[in-house]
Design a protein around this motif. Structure first.
Motif, PDB file in Angstrom:
ATOM      1  N   UNK A 192      47.226  30.499  39.159  1.00 19.88           N
ATOM      2  CA  UNK A 192      48.566  29.955  39.371  1.00 19.88           C
ATOM      3  C   UNK A 192      49.109  29.472  38.037  1.00 19.88           C
ATOM      4  N   UNK A 193      50.239  30.023  37.618  1.00 17.95           N
ATOM      5  CA  UNK A 193      50.847  29.684  36.337  1.00 17.95           C
ATOM      6  C   UNK A 193      52.327  29.300  36.580  1.00 17.95           C
ATOM      7  N   UNK A 194      52.636  28.022  36.695  1.00 15.61           N
ATOM      8  CA  UNK A 194      51.787  26.855  36.517  1.00 15.61           C
ATOM      9  C   UNK A 194      51.988  25.930  37.716  1.00 15.61           C
ATOM     10  N   UNK A 195      51.177  24.893  37.820  1.00 12.31           N
ATOM     11  CA  UNK A 195      51.223  23.996  38.965  1.00 12.31           C
ATOM     12  C   UNK A 195      52.518  23.185  38.977  1.00 12.31           C
ATOM     13  N   UNK A 196      53.134  22.944  37.810  1.00 17.23           N
ATOM     14  CA  UNK A 196      54.359  22.151  37.750  1.00 17.23           C
ATOM     15  C   UNK A 196      55.570  22.884  38.313  1.00 17.23           C
ATOM     16  N   UNK A 197      55.503  24.196  38.482  1.00 16.40           N
ATOM     17  CA  UNK A 197      56.644  24.948  38.995  1.00 16.40           C
ATOM     18  C   UNK A 197      56.646  25.055  40.512  1.00 16.40           C
ATOM     19  N   UNK A 198      55.561  24.703  41.169  1.00 18.94           N
ATOM     20  CA  UNK A 198      55.473  24.861  42.616  1.00 18.94           C
ATOM     21  C   UNK A 198      56.161  23.696  43.329  1.00 18.94           C
TER      22      UNK A 198
ATOM     23  N   UNK B 131      42.288  22.635  48.624  1.00 19.78           N
ATOM     24  CA  UNK B 131      41.737  22.689  49.981  1.00 19.78           C
ATOM     25  C   UNK B 131      41.555  24.129  50.436  1.00 19.78           C
ATOM     26  N   UNK B 132      42.515  24.985  50.101  1.00 22.25           N
ATOM     27  CA  UNK B 132      42.381  26.402  50.454  1.00 22.25           C
ATOM     28  C   UNK B 132      41.192  27.029  49.741  1.00 22.25           C
ATOM     29  N   UNK B 133      41.005  26.709  48.449  1.00 12.29           N
ATOM     30  CA  UNK B 133      39.894  27.285  47.691  1.00 12.29           C
ATOM     31  C   UNK B 133      38.556  26.840  48.267  1.00 12.29           C
ATOM     32  N   UNK B 134      38.425  25.564  48.622  1.00 13.05           N
ATOM     33  CA  UNK B 134      37.160  25.068  49.159  1.00 13.05           C
ATOM     34  C   UNK B 134      36.851  25.670  50.530  1.00 13.05           C
ATOM     35  N   UNK B 135      37.886  25.879  51.350  1.00  9.46           N
ATOM     36  CA  UNK B 135      37.663  26.396  52.706  1.00  9.46           C
ATOM     37  C   UNK B 135      37.350  27.885  52.726  1.00  9.46           C
ATOM     38  N   UNK B 136      37.882  28.629  51.764  1.00  9.60           N
ATOM     39  CA  UNK B 136      37.723  30.086  51.769  1.00  9.60           C
ATOM     40  C   UNK B 136      36.718  30.595  50.742  1.00  9.60           C
ATOM     41  N   UNK B 137      36.273  29.757  49.802  1.00  8.91           N
ATOM     42  CA  UNK B 137      35.367  30.217  48.749  1.00  8.91           C
ATOM     43  C   UNK B 137      36.068  30.985  47.653  1.00  8.91           C
ATOM     44  N   UNK B 138      37.371  30.833  47.552  1.00  8.86           N
ATOM     45  CA  UNK B 138      38.154  31.540  46.532  1.00  8.86           C
ATOM     46  C   UNK B 138      38.137  30.742  45.232  1.00  8.86           C
ATOM     47  N   UNK B 139      38.052  31.420  44.102  1.00  7.58           N
ATOM     48  CA  UNK B 139      38.145  30.766  42.796  1.00  7.58           C
ATOM     49  C   UNK B 139      39.611  30.480  42.503  1.00  7.58           C
ATOM     50  N   UNK B 140      39.913  29.239  42.143  1.00 11.56           N
ATOM     51  CA  UNK B 140      41.283  28.828  41.867  1.00 11.56           C
ATOM     52  C   UNK B 140      41.387  28.370  40.412  1.00 11.56           C
ATOM     53  N   UNK B 141      42.331  28.956  39.675  1.00 11.51           N
ATOM     54  CA  UNK B 141      42.599  28.562  38.292  1.00 11.51           C
ATOM     55  C   UNK B 141      44.053  28.132  38.207  1.00 11.51           C
ATOM     56  N   UNK B 142      44.282  26.867  37.838  1.00 13.91           N
ATOM     57  CA  UNK B 142      45.620  26.316  37.711  1.00 13.91           C
ATOM     58  C   UNK B 142      45.956  26.119  36.242  1.00 13.91           C
ATOM     59  N   UNK B 143      47.196  26.396  35.886  1.00 11.16           N
ATOM     60  CA  UNK B 143      47.692  26.121  34.536  1.00 11.16           C
ATOM     61  C   UNK B 143      48.532  24.858  34.605  1.00 11.16           C
ATOM     62  N   UNK B 144      48.304  23.926  33.692  1.00 18.82           N
ATOM     63  CA  UNK B 144      49.049  22.675  33.661  1.00 18.82           C
ATOM     64  C   UNK B 144      49.766  22.483  32.346  1.00 18.82           C
TER      65      UNK B 144
ATOM     66  N   UNK C   2      47.248  37.241  40.479  1.00 16.70           N
ATOM     67  CA  UNK C   2      47.889  36.461  39.422  1.00 16.70           C
ATOM     68  C   UNK C   2      49.286  36.110  39.909  1.00 16.70           C
ATOM     69  N   UNK C   3      49.538  34.813  40.105  1.00 13.64           N
ATOM     70  CA  UNK C   3      50.823  34.369  40.642  1.00 13.64           C
ATOM     71  C   UNK C   3      51.513  33.496  39.605  1.00 13.64           C
ATOM     72  N   UNK C   4      52.698  33.906  39.197  1.00 12.38           N
ATOM     73  CA  UNK C   4      53.443  33.200  38.159  1.00 12.38           C
ATOM     74  C   UNK C   4      54.692  32.569  38.747  1.00 12.38           C
ATOM     75  N   UNK C   5      54.930  31.316  38.387  1.00 14.57           N
ATOM     76  CA  UNK C   5      56.157  30.641  38.768  1.00 14.57           C
ATOM     77  C   UNK C   5      57.089  30.435  37.602  1.00 14.57           C
ATOM     78  N   UNK C   6      56.713  30.918  36.419  1.00 18.84           N
ATOM     79  CA  UNK C   6      57.514  30.720  35.216  1.00 18.84           C
ATOM     80  C   UNK C   6      58.095  32.016  34.658  1.00 18.84           C
ATOM     81  N   UNK C   7      57.429  33.132  34.882  1.00 17.27           N
ATOM     82  CA  UNK C   7      57.860  34.406  34.309  1.00 17.27           C
ATOM     83  C   UNK C   7      58.175  35.410  35.408  1.00 17.27           C
ATOM     84  N   UNK C   8      59.063  36.330  35.090  1.00 18.13           N
ATOM     85  CA  UNK C   8      59.369  37.415  36.009  1.00 18.13           C
ATOM     86  C   UNK C   8      58.288  38.488  35.916  1.00 18.13           C
ATOM     87  N   UNK C   9      58.254  39.348  36.919  1.00 18.79           N
ATOM     88  CA  UNK C   9      57.247  40.409  36.934  1.00 18.79           C
ATOM     89  C   UNK C   9      57.370  41.313  35.718  1.00 18.79           C
ATOM     90  N   UNK C  10      58.611  41.590  35.306  1.00 21.17           N
ATOM     91  CA  UNK C  10      58.826  42.469  34.155  1.00 21.17           C
ATOM     92  C   UNK C  10      58.234  41.866  32.883  1.00 21.17           C
TER      93      UNK C  10
END
Length: 455
Positions: A173-179, A203-216, A124-132
């Motif tokens: 990824x929470x959210x795509x607008x912060x990257x 592209x990374x998800x398709x090449x590795x078979x990883x599930x990608x969930x983006x928040x918009x 779970x990777x957040x670009x809007x909130x701190x870990x705390x």
């Protein structure tokens, strides 16, 4: 050699212009057109090195090849799995949007912990909130024991390096607008940055078979912010909706390459997080009691799920030159059409009456099968006659006044029967169980005569 030209892009909708303008003709936004930095050549032009090199022929295949069916990843949340088509598909990319504060981060944190508890390596990777902040939410929801990995960051270069090193099976990824990508001079959240970052992650998800969930993020009109190309890149687009003042939430799939579009999952927001609603019909129906005038039960279908809800109508004499027409939860143009049909084909005049129509519970209905229920509610209020108790209604009404058949009529009747509705008012041609009392109608005039007979 082609001369380099500047390209101007609308930061609201992604429309491209050859010169700057104050207003975007595509979306109507003011002062949203900015120069796209880093564009060194006009669209369609090739550099000298690219023009000199030859492409490689693509291998062609036929349709009868072997297909490897990927096992879906269950999240442990039945309503979310229903909305996405039965679980997450490895290599799939999902985009989830919703209004601020609707509960997107809460839902995805519950999904992430559910995946991790079932043995899926989840990040779970957040670009809007701190870990705390995320840990505080997890503590409130009772999810601190989950083996999920957590990170915060916005640099695209660092995120890709982390994903390649950790090799997760699911990434949120929470959210795509912060990257932002340091290879582009544009600011985070602009059309250029959102498009570029989304392309790299997909592209990374398709090449590795990883599930990608983006928040918009969404705009004030309720549409996903950023260029429309992001919605085309992903495999599924879901909207997380909420009605003001209501505790329930609806996750609606508007695009899904791996399942049925317009499928919904229903949740209830509580102090302990989002809870699944296994029987949504009971949520949107009234409390029962004595039948009231202007109330009709509609047997509808949302995606593949049968759903019963209540239409409420109020028709009162008007003192205005132009009577009022107010609709909540339904199409106002559809109401105007039905009123014209009742006036022209059935002789029921609503021209001197104010008409108010509401779908109880805050649900929004879009299918034409609700025509018959809306008409029954209007007639019940207009004639001051309550409809029979335990009566479910569905059917489409045409401009000729004919009542037309609708899809999945047997499924609608089975759901009504399961909830104790013993009578059905439906179009001619419905089969269903013979144990259910059905009144088949062919014309809107038949409905008017039926309601009048109840007086």
């Amino acid at each position: 050699m082609a001369r380099a030209t500047d390209t101007y892009v609308c930061q609201s909708c992604g429309a491209v212009y050859a010169k700057w303008a104050g207003r975007c003709d595509a979306c109507g936004s003011w002062n949203s057109i900015e120069i796209e930095e880093g564009a060194s050549a006009p669209p369609g032009s090739l550099s000298a090195s690219a023009a000199a090199s030859k492409g490689r022929a693509i291998e062609l295949e036929t349709l009868d090849g072997d297909v490897k069916a990927e096992a879906r990843l269950p999240t442990g949340n039945a309503e979310f799995d229903r909305a996405v088509g039965g679980g997450l598909v490895p290599g799939g990319a999902l985009l989830i949007g919703g209004d601020p504060g609707v509960g997107k981060s809460t839902l995805l944190l519950q999904i992430a912990t559910g995946l991790a508890e079932r043995g899926t390596r989840t990040l779970y990777l957040s670009g809007e909130e701190a870990t705390a902040q995320i840990r505080m939410r997890a503590r409130r929801l009772g999810l601190t024991k989950s083996p999920m990995s957590l990170a915060t960051g916005t640099s695209m270069r660092d995120i890709l390096a982390t994903l390649k090193a950790e090799k997760p099976q699911a990434v949120i990824i929470d959210s795509i607008q912060t990257l932002w990508s340091d290879s582009l001079p544009a600011a985070p959240g602009t059309v250029t940055q959102v498009r570029s970052c989304a392309q790299e992650l997909v592209r990374f998800a398709k090449n590795t078979g990883c599930v990608l969930i983006l928040v918009g993020h969404v705009t004030k009109d309720g549409q996903l912010a950023g260029p429309r190309v992001v919605e085309h890149l992903v495999d599924a687009v879901l909207y997380f909706e909420a009605e003001t003042g209501r505790s329930f939430r609806i996750l609606r799939a508007v695009k899904n390459r791996f399942g049925a579009a317009h499928e919904i999952g229903i949740f209830e927001m509580t102090g302990g997080g989002l809870k699944e609603v296994p029987n949504p019909s009971a949520l949107f129906l009234g409390e029962g009691g004595e039948p009231a005038t202007g109330a009709a039960i509609f047997a509808g279908i949302e995606g593949t799920r049968p759903l019963l809800c209540e239409f409420q109508a109020l028709v009162s004499p008007s003192t205005l030159g132009a009577p009022r027409r107010a609709v909540v939860g339904w199409d106002s143009a559809r109401l105007s059409m039905l009123l014209a049909v009742l006036d022209t084909r059935c002789g029921m005049d609503f021209g001197r009456h104010d008409v108010f129509l509401n779908v109880a519970g805050g649900l929004r209905i879009s299918e034409p099968a609700a025509d018959l229920a809306a008409v029954a509610a209007l007639l019940s209020s207009r004639l001051d006659t309550p409809l029979p108790e335990k009566l479910a209604i569905f059917g489409e009404i045409g401009l000729s006044g004919a009542v037309r058949a609708v899809p999945q009529m047997d499924t609608r009747m089975a759901e009504a029967r399961k909830l104790g509705f013993e009578k059905i008012l439906c179009p001619n041609g419905a089969d269903g169980d013979k144990a259910t009392s059905r009144r088949r109608v062919e014309q809107a005039a038949d409905v008017v005569a039926y309601v009048k007979s109840l007086a």
